[in-house]
Design an enzyme around this catalytic site. Structure first.
Site, mmCIF file in Angstrom:
data_model
loop_
_atom_site.group_PDB
_atom_site.id
_atom_site.type_symbol
_atom_site.label_atom_id
_atom_site.label_comp_id
_atom_site.label_asym_id
_atom_site.label_seq_id
_atom_site.Cartn_x
_atom_site.Cartn_y
_atom_site.Cartn_z
ATOM 1 N N TYR A 146 0.855 -1.186 0.000
ATOM 2 C CA TYR A 146 0.000 0.000 0.000
ATOM 3 C C TYR A 146 0.888 1.231 0.000
ATOM 4 O O TYR A 146 1.820 1.341 0.807
ATOM 5 C CB TYR A 146 -0.913 0.026 1.225
ATOM 6 C CG TYR A 146 -1.941 1.142 1.142
ATOM 7 C CD1 TYR A 146 -3.167 0.925 0.516
ATOM 8 C CD2 TYR A 146 -1.653 2.410 1.632
ATOM 9 C CE1 TYR A 146 -4.097 1.954 0.403
ATOM 10 C CE2 TYR A 146 -2.577 3.436 1.517
ATOM 11 C CZ TYR A 146 -3.794 3.203 0.900
ATOM 12 O OH TYR A 146 -4.706 4.221 0.767
ATOM 13 N N GLN A 207 -10.810 -0.124 1.815
ATOM 14 C CA GLN A 207 -11.291 -1.052 0.799
ATOM 15 C C GLN A 207 -10.131 -1.711 0.043
ATOM 16 O O GLN A 207 -10.217 -2.868 -0.373
ATOM 17 C CB GLN A 207 -12.255 -0.369 -0.176
ATOM 18 C CG GLN A 207 -11.679 0.745 -1.028
ATOM 19 C CD GLN A 207 -11.813 2.098 -0.369
ATOM 20 O OE1 GLN A 207 -11.822 2.213 0.847
ATOM 21 N NE2 GLN A 207 -11.918 3.144 -1.183
ATOM 22 N N ASN A 230 -3.049 6.152 6.187
ATOM 23 C CA ASN A 230 -3.719 6.972 7.194
ATOM 24 C C ASN A 230 -4.394 6.094 8.250
ATOM 25 O O ASN A 230 -4.231 4.869 8.263
ATOM 26 C CB ASN A 230 -4.715 7.931 6.536
ATOM 27 C CG ASN A 230 -5.827 7.193 5.793
ATOM 28 O OD1 ASN A 230 -6.059 5.997 6.005
ATOM 29 N ND2 ASN A 230 -6.520 7.895 4.927
ATOM 30 N N SER A 253 4.339 10.003 11.848
ATOM 31 C CA SER A 253 5.800 10.079 11.806
ATOM 32 C C SER A 253 6.366 10.665 13.099
ATOM 33 O O SER A 253 5.732 11.482 13.759
ATOM 34 C CB SER A 253 6.243 10.941 10.631
ATOM 35 O OG SER A 253 5.822 10.371 9.416
ATOM 36 N N GLN A 275 9.930 16.128 9.957
ATOM 37 C CA GLN A 275 8.859 15.203 10.307
ATOM 38 C C GLN A 275 7.538 15.918 10.539
ATOM 39 O O GLN A 275 6.467 15.415 10.217
ATOM 40 C CB GLN A 275 9.232 14.395 11.547
ATOM 41 C CG GLN A 275 10.410 13.476 11.338
ATOM 42 C CD GLN A 275 10.254 12.607 10.096
ATOM 43 O OE1 GLN A 275 9.422 11.708 10.054
ATOM 44 N NE2 GLN A 275 11.045 12.884 9.072
ATOM 45 N N HIS A 278 4.920 16.241 7.757
ATOM 46 C CA HIS A 278 4.195 15.056 7.296
ATOM 47 C C HIS A 278 2.712 15.123 7.636
ATOM 48 O O HIS A 278 1.858 14.787 6.823
ATOM 49 C CB HIS A 278 4.770 13.788 7.946
ATOM 50 C CG HIS A 278 5.842 13.132 7.160
ATOM 51 N ND1 HIS A 278 5.650 12.600 5.911
ATOM 52 C CD2 HIS A 278 7.140 12.892 7.461
ATOM 53 C CE1 HIS A 278 6.772 12.077 5.472
ATOM 54 N NE2 HIS A 278 7.696 12.240 6.390
ATOM 55 N N ASP A 377 15.258 8.499 4.571
ATOM 56 C CA ASP A 377 13.959 8.459 3.898
ATOM 57 C C ASP A 377 14.087 8.138 2.419
ATOM 58 O O ASP A 377 13.248 7.440 1.847
ATOM 59 C CB ASP A 377 13.256 9.811 4.040
ATOM 60 C CG ASP A 377 12.366 9.878 5.263
ATOM 61 O OD1 ASP A 377 12.217 8.859 5.953
ATOM 62 O OD2 ASP A 377 11.822 10.965 5.522
ATOM 63 N N GLU A 431 2.195 -35.279 29.411
ATOM 64 C CA GLU A 431 1.211 -34.306 28.954
ATOM 65 C C GLU A 431 -0.150 -34.953 28.648
ATOM 66 O O GLU A 431 -1.074 -34.270 28.203
ATOM 67 C CB GLU A 431 1.730 -33.571 27.711
ATOM 68 C CG GLU A 431 2.946 -32.713 28.024
ATOM 69 C CD GLU A 431 3.374 -31.839 26.854
ATOM 70 O OE1 GLU A 431 2.840 -32.026 25.739
ATOM 71 O OE2 GLU A 431 4.222 -30.947 27.061
ATOM 72 N N HIS A 436 0.516 -39.483 20.804
ATOM 73 C CA HIS A 436 1.875 -39.022 20.510
ATOM 74 C C HIS A 436 2.880 -40.095 20.923
ATOM 75 O O HIS A 436 3.808 -40.422 20.174
ATOM 76 C CB HIS A 436 2.181 -37.725 21.279
ATOM 77 C CG HIS A 436 1.607 -36.485 20.668
ATOM 78 N ND1 HIS A 436 0.257 -36.281 20.518
ATOM 79 C CD2 HIS A 436 2.225 -35.365 20.178
ATOM 80 C CE1 HIS A 436 0.052 -35.089 19.966
ATOM 81 N NE2 HIS A 436 1.229 -34.515 19.751
#
Length: 447
Positions: A146, A207, A230, A253, A275, A278, A377, A431, A436
């Site tokens: 993204y 979405q 966001n 940030s 920063q 931003h 960056d 156990e 097992h």
């Protein structure tokens, strides 16, 4: 700009100031809340809104993606419109400044070279009586990236997410970018192609995350989702985690600068504002043992703010989250820095490497006056997708292994199994897992 002295307010008060608030405490604007009422018939928190979008995309596929893209981005799509076309790539190449393209390619190469050093290896070792143990390192089949596209375009985020995935050997890399007037920034497209992204979808928001997590008629399901966004994107990643893996839950940030009396206040203020521009929620903090420097930095920040194109955003950030702490000494400054566990930590001191061993919690560390945060960056090579909100206490920077998984390899011979069978049977029966134990016993009895 708030200046506080540890000697006056106490360490506990400073530590409270340096502890980040959870990202999901962000309030929705009145405009969005009113839109929610009109669309869904009720007021909702950000988390409730995201849950609604994710659920609808999971159930309805493309139809929900189309509906929310229209509601949120004001773009009308058909499914065939999602994917960036070859003609759009060609138009991007024509529109782009060749000098910017060359800089992007240099940056991508630096990032590639750095991340190639991170690749782990598969291995096998031979043990007693022919037994073999090992580990297989396997790249993921498909990942989704993204890339934000709201108040600014971020081709650097494309490089930082896609290049490590490519180095890891991921089978297919797809990308989601919110459209602006139905289009994507040309440099984002150019960076994606250079970094190895195969398909780009003009879809953003919750979405987009849901579509990658569950798949739709036209969008393939991925194994992992990476990349910042966001509040809605972050909450959507939280919502789909478990159905798909994610890199981290990224918040606003952050930069924290540890500075002594030798620090240049002009550099220090500039790095704070790098920063602050931003996001109004971004955090810019300086911790110093020099009260005079603190005053100079505060004044210089106000001076530089006046000339910034994104002044309104940066000013809001500084007003809300700008902080200068005057510590008693450098060791106290480093303790405070580790409490904050910032995304970016700069050491602007006379001997920054002497403080490096005291750094316990930071996404990335920048040492010295000529290693400012924007170097990381954009260009140096280490990744800029970093843990925020104090999560550097337990999260790592995005890296090649983010896009890989480890599979254990076990191969025992009959003599090797016979040697350890009693121990395994004893532990299994302790156990209460008789089947097992039987799976071992039956082999011992048939030798």
């Amino acid at each position: 700009m708030k200046i506080v002295k540890a000697s006056e307010v106490g360490e506990y008060a400073i530590e409270k100031m340096l502890t980040k608030a959870s990202f999901d405490e962000v309030e929705l604007s009145p405009k969005i809340r009113e839109a929610n009422k009109k669309t869904f018939g009720r007021d909702m928190t950000a988390a409730e809104l995201v849950r609604q979008i994710v659920g609808d995309v999971r159930r309805e596929g493309d139809a929900a993606v189309i509906r929310y893209t229209h509601l949120i981005d004001r773009v009308d799509y058909k499914p065939e419109d999602f994917l960036v076309t070859e003609a759009e790539y060609e138009a991007a190449e024509k529109a782009a400044d060749p000098a910017v393209v060359e800089s992007l390619r240099k940056a991508a190469e630096n990032v590639r070279r750095y991340h190639q050093e991170q690749k782990p290896n598969s291995w096998m070792t031979y043990r007693e009586k022919g037994s073999i143990l090992g580990q297989s390192i396997i790249p993921l089949d498909r990942v989704g990236i993204y890339v934000p596209g709201g108040t600014a375009a971020y081709p650097s985020s494309v490089i930082m997410n896609a290049v490590p995935a490519s180095v890891a050997g991921v089978g297919e890399i797809i990308m989601m970018v919110p459209p602006k007037n139905g289009k994507i920034n040309p440099y984002v497209l150019i960076a994606a192609r250079a970094a190895g992204v195969k398909k780009i979808y003009k879809i953003g928001g919750a979405q987009a995350i849901a579509a990658m997590a569950f798949g739709t008629e036209t969008i393939p399901r991925v194994d992992k989702i990476t990349g910042p966004g966001n509040i809605f994107v972050t909450l959507a990643k939280k919502e789909v985690y478990g159905h798909v893996d994610i890199d981290m839950l990224a918040g606003p940030s952050e930069i924290l600068i540890v500075a002594d009396k030798t620090a240049d206040p002009v550099y220090t203020a500039a790095d704070m504002l790098s920063q602050a521009e931003h996001d109004p929620l971004a955090s810019s903090i300086v911790i110093t043992d020099d009260a005079e420097l603190a005053e100079k930095v505060a004044k210089e920040a106000e001076k530089q703010l006046a000339a910034l194109p994104r002044r309104e955003i940066a000013q809001a950030s500084i007003d809300r989250n700008g902080l200068i702490v005057v510590a008693d000494d450098m060791m106290q400054a480093m303790r405070f820095a580790n409490v904050s566990a910032p995304e970016h930590m700069e050491l602007l001191t006379a001997q920054p490497f002497q403080l490096l061993p005291y750094v316990r919690h930071a996404g990335a560390v920048f040492l010295g006056a000529y290693s400012p945060e924007p170097l990381g960056d954009y260009f140096a090579g280490p990744n800029h997708v970093l843990p925020t909100g104090g999560t550097a206490r337990y999260y790592s920077v995005l890296n090649v292994e983010t896009f890989m998984k480890r599979t254990s390899i076990i191969s025992y011979t009959q003599p090797a199994l016979s040697d350890v069978s009693e121990d395994i049977i004893r532990l299994a029966e302790t156990e209460g897992l008789q089947a097992h134990a039987n799976a071992i016993r039956i082999r011992r009895e048939q030798k």
